[in-house]
Design a protein around this motif. Sequence first.
Motif, PDB file in Angstrom:
ATOM      1  N   LYS A  74       0.293   1.792  12.232  1.00 32.85           N
ATOM      2  CA  LYS A  74       1.240   0.863  11.450  1.00 32.85           C
ATOM      3  C   LYS A  74       0.523  -0.415  11.327  1.00 32.85           C
ATOM      4  N   LEU A  75       0.259  -0.684  10.199  1.00 33.64           N
ATOM      5  CA  LEU A  75      -0.393  -2.223   9.853  1.00 33.64           C
ATOM      6  C   LEU A  75       0.927  -3.190   9.444  1.00 33.64           C
ATOM      7  N   CYS A  76       0.805  -4.303   9.987  1.00 32.18           N
ATOM      8  CA  CYS A  76       1.761  -5.317   9.698  1.00 32.18           C
ATOM      9  C   CYS A  76       1.387  -5.571   8.365  1.00 32.18           C
ATOM     10  N   ARG A  77       2.435  -5.893   7.315  1.00 33.97           N
ATOM     11  CA  ARG A  77       1.968  -6.165   5.900  1.00 33.97           C
ATOM     12  C   ARG A  77       3.106  -7.435   5.536  1.00 33.97           C
ATOM     13  N   SER A  86      -4.352  -9.690   6.481  1.00 33.64           N
ATOM     14  CA  SER A  86      -3.968  -8.090   6.900  1.00 33.64           C
ATOM     15  C   SER A  86      -4.096  -7.480   5.358  1.00 33.64           C
ATOM     16  N   GLU A  87      -4.250  -8.195   4.083  1.00 37.25           N
ATOM     17  CA  GLU A  87      -4.245  -7.357   2.936  1.00 37.25           C
ATOM     18  C   GLU A  87      -5.735  -6.642   2.594  1.00 37.25           C
ATOM     19  N   ALA A  88      -6.551  -7.491   3.116  1.00 35.02           N
ATOM     20  CA  ALA A  88      -7.857  -7.023   3.134  1.00 35.02           C
ATOM     21  C   ALA A  88      -8.330  -6.081   4.158  1.00 35.02           C
ATOM     22  N   LEU A  89      -7.654  -6.115   5.323  1.00 32.48           N
ATOM     23  CA  LEU A  89      -7.632  -4.899   6.323  1.00 32.48           C
ATOM     24  C   LEU A  89      -6.938  -3.703   5.851  1.00 32.48           C
ATOM     25  N   ALA A  90      -5.828  -3.749   5.098  1.00 33.00           N
ATOM     26  CA  ALA A  90      -5.276  -2.907   4.480  1.00 33.00           C
ATOM     27  C   ALA A  90      -6.090  -1.927   3.248  1.00 33.00           C
ATOM     28  N   GLY A  91      -6.678  -2.777   2.457  1.00 30.03           N
ATOM     29  CA  GLY A  91      -7.745  -2.237   1.638  1.00 30.03           C
ATOM     30  C   GLY A  91      -8.630  -1.300   2.373  1.00 30.03           C
ATOM     31  N   ALA A  92      -9.403  -2.010   3.362  1.00 28.18           N
ATOM     32  CA  ALA A  92     -10.466  -1.317   4.087  1.00 28.18           C
ATOM     33  C   ALA A  92      -9.863  -0.041   4.714  1.00 28.18           C
ATOM     34  N   LEU A  93      -8.620  -0.075   5.184  1.00 28.63           N
ATOM     35  CA  LEU A  93      -8.149   1.077   5.904  1.00 28.63           C
ATOM     36  C   LEU A  93      -7.900   2.143   5.086  1.00 28.63           C
ATOM     37  N   TYR A 116       6.941  -4.167   8.281  1.00 21.04           N
ATOM     38  CA  TYR A 116       7.031  -5.445   8.104  1.00 21.04           C
ATOM     39  C   TYR A 116       7.599  -6.235   8.832  1.00 21.04           C
ATOM     40  N   CYS A 117       6.773  -6.645   9.756  1.00 22.97           N
ATOM     41  CA  CYS A 117       6.881  -7.541  11.043  1.00 22.97           C
ATOM     42  C   CYS A 117       6.833  -6.734  12.252  1.00 22.97           C
ATOM     43  N   LEU A 118       5.930  -7.303  13.225  1.00 26.44           N
ATOM     44  CA  LEU A 118       5.837  -6.605  14.589  1.00 26.44           C
ATOM     45  C   LEU A 118       6.229  -7.443  15.443  1.00 26.44           C
ATOM     46  N   GLY A 119       6.616  -8.810  15.203  1.00 26.76           N
ATOM     47  CA  GLY A 119       6.980  -9.722  16.106  1.00 26.76           C
ATOM     48  C   GLY A 119       5.762 -10.488  16.916  1.00 26.76           C
ATOM     49  N   ASN A 120       4.657 -10.126  16.191  1.00 31.19           N
ATOM     50  CA  ASN A 120       3.320 -10.680  16.988  1.00 31.19           C
ATOM     51  C   ASN A 120       2.694 -11.605  16.140  1.00 31.19           C
ATOM     52  N   CYS A 121       3.334 -12.383  15.378  1.00 29.36           N
ATOM     53  CA  CYS A 121       2.849 -13.266  14.223  1.00 29.36           C
ATOM     54  C   CYS A 121       1.716 -14.434  14.849  1.00 29.36           C
ATOM     55  N   ALA A 122       1.826 -14.657  16.198  1.00 28.65           N
ATOM     56  CA  ALA A 122       0.947 -15.664  16.806  1.00 28.65           C
ATOM     57  C   ALA A 122      -0.465 -15.048  16.975  1.00 28.65           C
TER      58      ALA A 122
END
Length: 157
Positions: A74-77, A86-93, A116-122
């Motif tokens: 599950k990739l955070c978007r 993350s959008e570049a990572l999403a395309g690569a995935l 849509y948010c894992l609470g790991n924003c930092a």
Amino acid sequence: MSSDAIDQALAQSGHLPGGLLQVLHGIADRLGHIPPEAIGRVAAALNLSRAEVHGVVSFYHDFRSEPPGRHVLKLCRAEACQAMGSEALAGALERRLGCKFGETSPGGAVTLEPVYCLGNCAAAPSLLLDGQLRGRLTGERLDRLVDALVAPAEERA
């Protein structure tokens, strides 16, 4: 096996007032998904319509009607992860796995899902792999991770 899992979930939570979610979670915990045959059985046991049960299954993103791959990624978007790439990572995935979000890769190695948010924003961008949080992703780190997931079973042993 799915019949036993459905029976067990109904026996464990079917008697609870408003127990539909608990029953569905019980089935999903045992099988990894809610098989189509469960809809009618759960509806009959809880005195609900098939449409009501199907509506709940299709509404909540954690319920799926097909078995997941061997791994669920599950990739955070959300915005913070987007701002960190993350959008570049999403395309690569999607390219690397040969599937879109909401699908399972050919061969069944990985089910790719958005979150849509894992609470790991930092530590963005982040993902959840089989329930384990990982942050500060880069293209290289993601490549290594995917390599390990899609490697043939004999190479992992």
